[in-house]
Design a protein around this motif. Structure first.
Motif, short mmCIF file in Angstrom:
data_model
loop_
_atom_site.label_atom_id
_atom_site.label_comp_id
_atom_site.label_asym_id
_atom_site.label_seq_id
_atom_site.Cartn_x
_atom_site.Cartn_y
_atom_site.Cartn_z
N SER A 20 0.80 -1.21 0.00
CA SER A 20 0.00 0.00 0.00
C SER A 20 0.84 1.27 0.00
CB SER A 20 -0.91 0.02 1.22
OG SER A 20 -0.15 0.05 2.40
N SER A 21 2.16 1.17 0.12
CA SER A 21 2.97 2.38 0.26
C SER A 21 3.73 2.74 -1.00
CB SER A 21 3.94 2.25 1.43
OG SER A 21 4.78 1.13 1.21
N LEU A 22 4.73 1.96 -1.36
CA LEU A 22 5.61 2.34 -2.45
C LEU A 22 5.57 1.39 -3.64
CD1 LEU A 22 8.73 3.37 -0.35
CD2 LEU A 22 7.10 4.89 -1.45
N ILE A 23 4.69 0.41 -3.60
CA ILE A 23 4.74 -0.61 -4.65
C ILE A 23 4.45 -0.05 -6.02
CG2 ILE A 23 2.29 -1.23 -4.39
CD1 ILE A 23 5.23 -3.63 -5.02
N ASN A 24 3.65 1.02 -6.05
CA ASN A 24 3.28 1.58 -7.35
C ASN A 24 4.18 2.74 -7.79
OD1 ASN A 24 1.06 -0.17 -7.69
ND2 ASN A 24 -0.17 1.11 -6.30
N LYS A 25 5.21 3.05 -7.02
CA LYS A 25 6.10 4.17 -7.36
C LYS A 25 7.32 3.67 -8.10
CE LYS A 25 4.62 7.40 -3.85
NZ LYS A 25 5.03 8.39 -2.86
N GLU A 26 7.56 4.28 -9.27
CA GLU A 26 8.65 3.84 -10.13
C GLU A 26 10.02 4.12 -9.51
OE1 GLU A 26 6.19 2.20 -12.83
OE2 GLU A 26 8.38 2.20 -12.94
N SER A 27 10.09 5.17 -8.65
CA SER A 27 11.40 5.57 -8.14
C SER A 27 11.78 4.85 -6.85
CB SER A 27 11.41 7.09 -7.88
OG SER A 27 10.39 7.44 -6.97
N ALA A 28 11.00 3.89 -6.41
CA ALA A 28 11.34 3.14 -5.21
C ALA A 28 12.46 2.14 -5.52
CB ALA A 28 10.12 2.42 -4.68
N ILE A 29 13.32 1.95 -4.54
CA ILE A 29 14.43 0.99 -4.65
C ILE A 29 14.08 -0.25 -3.82
CG2 ILE A 29 16.89 0.61 -4.24
CD1 ILE A 29 16.34 2.62 -6.46
N TYR A 30 14.24 -1.42 -4.40
CA TYR A 30 13.92 -2.68 -3.72
C TYR A 30 15.21 -3.41 -3.38
CZ TYR A 30 9.25 -1.67 -5.49
OH TYR A 30 8.07 -1.07 -5.75
N GLU B 204 20.12 -5.16 -4.11
CA GLU B 204 19.14 -4.42 -4.89
C GLU B 204 18.64 -5.29 -6.03
OE1 GLU B 204 20.55 -0.67 -6.25
OE2 GLU B 204 18.79 -0.24 -7.47
N VAL B 205 17.31 -5.35 -6.18
CA VAL B 205 16.71 -6.21 -7.22
C VAL B 205 15.73 -5.40 -8.03
CG1 VAL B 205 16.96 -8.31 -5.83
CG2 VAL B 205 14.85 -6.98 -5.70
N ASP B 206 15.40 -5.92 -9.19
CA ASP B 206 14.44 -5.26 -10.07
C ASP B 206 13.03 -5.44 -9.52
OD1 ASP B 206 14.11 -3.94 -12.84
OD2 ASP B 206 12.62 -5.57 -12.84
N LYS B 207 12.19 -4.46 -9.80
CA LYS B 207 10.82 -4.46 -9.29
C LYS B 207 10.04 -5.68 -9.76
CE LYS B 207 6.59 -1.71 -9.57
NZ LYS B 207 5.95 -0.49 -10.11
N LYS B 208 10.34 -6.16 -10.96
CA LYS B 208 9.59 -7.30 -11.51
C LYS B 208 9.81 -8.57 -10.71
CE LYS B 208 9.71 -5.41 -16.21
NZ LYS B 208 10.16 -5.63 -17.62
N LYS B 209 10.98 -8.70 -10.11
CA LYS B 209 11.28 -9.92 -9.37
C LYS B 209 10.57 -9.97 -8.03
CE LYS B 209 15.80 -10.70 -11.47
NZ LYS B 209 17.22 -10.96 -11.22
N ILE B 210 10.05 -8.80 -7.58
CA ILE B 210 9.37 -8.78 -6.28
C ILE B 210 8.11 -9.65 -6.33
CG2 ILE B 210 8.19 -7.28 -4.62
CD1 ILE B 210 11.18 -6.95 -4.70
#
Length: 662
Positions: free
Chosen positions: A596-606, A612-618
């Motif tokens: 609900s917080s940063l999942i939809n933000k492109e500039s978030a770092i995972y 550090e991993v790519d958003k798609k792998k989450i």
């Protein structure tokens, strides 16, 4: 210019003497006194201008009298006329004085030539001495004259009876030494040639000498015969010379004077000039000098406060003098011990004990007065909040306390030499190295320590972070900062003896008590493992069970956490070690919270298990395998993780159960 003024004053006095003589004395018959009067005229005219009387006049003024009533001035350019320029050139180069001296020297040279010619005539003529007079028979145009002891005459021009009368007249000139009067008048006129009255004065002098000689001659001969002889020679030619000629003066006046010898004498007329000389002296010879009168005001004074500070500049003589002063004037007993002085006689350490007759007492010690001076004060004013005090403080603190009462109403602010609008400073933290306050302009000037990268900070944690030095931790004796309230009032805060950790945003597990101290007297919300707790519950937490402490004070972070910054000053988030063994769904950092917080933000770092991993792998991660999720959105934490807060909205740190085992 002083020479010209002197010459003018001399001429003025001589003219005064001549006017009085012509009006009141010339017709009088006391020729000897008149001669003395004319001599005094020469002497006084030369001497009186040299004397001045200085009159001191005391004046008093107010400061306001020196201030013009109007502040409006019009600049005016004044150009000099040709005449003014010419006169300026004449005065600056003393042209007039040079012209005067040259003409005076010319007159003096002519006088010397006359004198030389007369001596030459007397030396080349045949002479014989008779009855103490030197007779010289010489054919001369004048007929007869006398000079000093010489009587020169041409016997071929006169009969024996006339010769007798002429010789009686010339002998009178020699006896009365009239030649010196003539020489004096000629020398005087050589330097005052410009004054026409000086020439008239000389004529009056010569005529009076003739009157005196005529009176002497008549006393030895018949008056009628003498007058007839004067009349016969009126047609003879004569010239103005240094010597006395028998027919040198107007014969008519001389004959008239001979008939006045029996008139009553008015000697008092000689004194007429005296009051006029006094008036001249008062007008021209009195110099008035202004002297400022010191205004003396008396007022009763009363000592309302005594304050003494001993620092590195204090000597033993100063301390002993203060002990005597306090005892004699205020009945205050002050004793000192454990004093240590350097090689230069300056104080290093001291212990003070003070006791007053009103029951106040106290003591203080300082092993290093250079950094911690000791002080004592006694306030006698009515209603004093703190009437007595003994203690130590730093010089920065002393300066700040002295200025605070006046500077709290400051309206203008200069920080590190730059003027800052007070609207911009409201609510900010301004670290203070030195400060000064101008009460007239209500300007507060502040300089900050070199450790600070900014002049002021919007968040206290940012300010504290700046206190780091090269070492990981730094212990400060004191730290002073000021803030400007929303009502534009300056408030001052001092923090003493606290430890500034290397990472202000996240304190170590042993810093919980320090954090609590840092937020004393503020509206703080305490959270343990994502749940709000009371402050009393904080005391029950064992320090060894604390994994980390996170301090949140920025307005943005408080808003993100769901709190109003106007009512909450900060959050202290404590994470215990047991959170790592709880189910992720029970934690604040659960999978749902993460989504609900940063999942939809492109500039978030995972970051998964520290990488550090790519958003798609989450999306490939099974949420049942997630041990914990931490969402980091504070600017400081993002910077500490090595990312740019302007480009990154936040960090999502995921730890899997596999990562925990590893």
């Amino acid at each position: 210019m002083d020479l010209l003024i002197y010459l003018a004053k001399v001429s003025c006095i001589l003219t005064l003497f001549w006017v009085i003589y012509s009006l009141f004395l010339e017709a009088e018959t006391y020729h000897r006194l008149k001669r003395a009067y004319l001599h005094l005229g020469y002497i006084f005219s030369l001497i009186l201008p040299l004397f001045t009387f200085t009159k001191i006049e005391e004046i008093s003024f107010k400061e306001s009298s020196l201030i013009p009533s109007s502040s409006e001035f019009a600049a005016t350019e004044i150009s000099s006329t040709r005449m003014e320029l010419f006169w300026s050139f004449m005065t600056e180069n003393s042209v007039i004085e040079l012209i005067y001296m040259n003409i005076s020297l010319m007159f003096a040279a002519l006088l010397m030539i006359k004198f030389y010619k007369l001596l030459k005539l007397l030396n080349r003529s045949k002479a014989f001495k008779k009855e103490g007079f030197i007779h010289v028979n010489q054919s001369i145009p004048e007929g007869a004259f006398s000079f000093l002891n010489y009587i020169v005459y041409d016997p071929n021009l006169y009969s024996e009876e006339e010769m007798k009368l002429i010789l009686a007249h010339e002998k009178a000139h020699v006896v009365y030494k009239h030649s010196f009067d003539i020489l004096l008048s000629h020398v005087y006129n050589s330097f005052f040639w410009f004054n026409p009255f000086a020439w008239l004065y000389q004529k009056s002098l010569v005529l009076n000498l003739e009157y005196e000689a005529d009176a002497k001659a008549v006393s030895e001969t018949a008056k009628a015969d003498y007058q007839m002889t004067l009349y016969k020679i009126t047609q003879q030619h004569f010239k103005s010379q240094l010597q006395h000629s028998f027919h040198q003066s107007p014969i008519k006046k001389r004959i008239a004077m001979l008939n006045k010898n029996n008139r009553p004498q008015s000697v008092w007329k000689l004194l007429i000039v005296s009051p006029l000389l006094v008036v001249f002296f008062l007008l021209f010879q009195v110099e008035t000098k202004a002297q400022i009168k010191e205004s003396v005001t008396t007022s009763e004074s009363k000592i309302t406060r005594i304050e003494i500070t001993y620092d590195v500049n204090t000597t033993i003589a100063v301390i002993e003098s203060d002990v005597s002063f306090l005892k004699e004037d205020f009945d205050i007993d002050m004793t000192f011990s454990d004093t240590k002085f350097g090689v230069n006689g300056k104080l290093i350490s001291i212990s003070l004990s003070v006791e007053t007759n009103e029951g106040f007492s106290g003591s203080v010690s300082s092993s290093d007065v250079a950094s911690r001076p000791v002080y004592f004060f006694r306030d006698f004013s009515e209603g004093a909040e703190v009437p007595f005090g003994v203690g130590t403080r730093s010089k920065t603190e002393m300066d700040s306390e002295m200025n605070y009462e006046t500077m709290k109403n400051a309206e203008n602010f200069i920080i590190n030499g730059k003027k800052i609008d007070k609207e911009e400073l409201v609510g900010n933290y301004i670290p203070v190295e030195t400060s000064s306050y101008n009460d007239k302009s209500k300007t507060l000037s502040v300089t900050t320590k070199s450790e600070f990268s900014q002049s002021y900070f919007s968040d206290i944690s940012d300010l504290l972070k700046e206190l780091k030095t090269a070492s990981a931790n730094r212990v400060l004796d004191e730290f002073i900062y000021i803030r400007l309230t929303s009502e534009y009032k300056v408030t001052m805060m001092k923090i003493s003896d606290f430890k500034v950790p290397d990472n202000v945003g996240k304190a170590s597990k042993n810093d919980d008590s320090q954090k609590r101290k840092e937020f004393n007297n503020e509206n703080i919300v305490y959270m343990l493992n994502g749940k709000k707790i009371d402050e009393s519950q904080m005391t029950s937490i064992e320090p060894k069970e604390i994994d980390s402490i996170n301090v949140v004070k920025s307005k943005e972070d408080l808003k993100a956490a769901g709190y109003n910054p106007n009512f909450v000053d900060g959050l202290i988030k404590i994470t215990s070690k047991k959170v790592n063994t709880t189910d992720a769904s029970e934690s604040e950092n659960s999978y749902d919270a993460f989504k609900s917080s940063l999942i939809n933000k492109e500039s978030a770092i995972y970051i998964v298990d520290g990488k550090e991993v790519d958003k798609k792998k989450i999306s490939e991660i099974n949420h049942n395998q997630i041990a914990s999720i931490f969402i980091i959105k504070s600017v400081e934490a993002i910077e500490e993780a090595g990312f740019d807060p302007k480009k990154v909205d936040g960090l999502i740190k995921i730890t899997t159960k596999k990562g925990v085992k590893e």
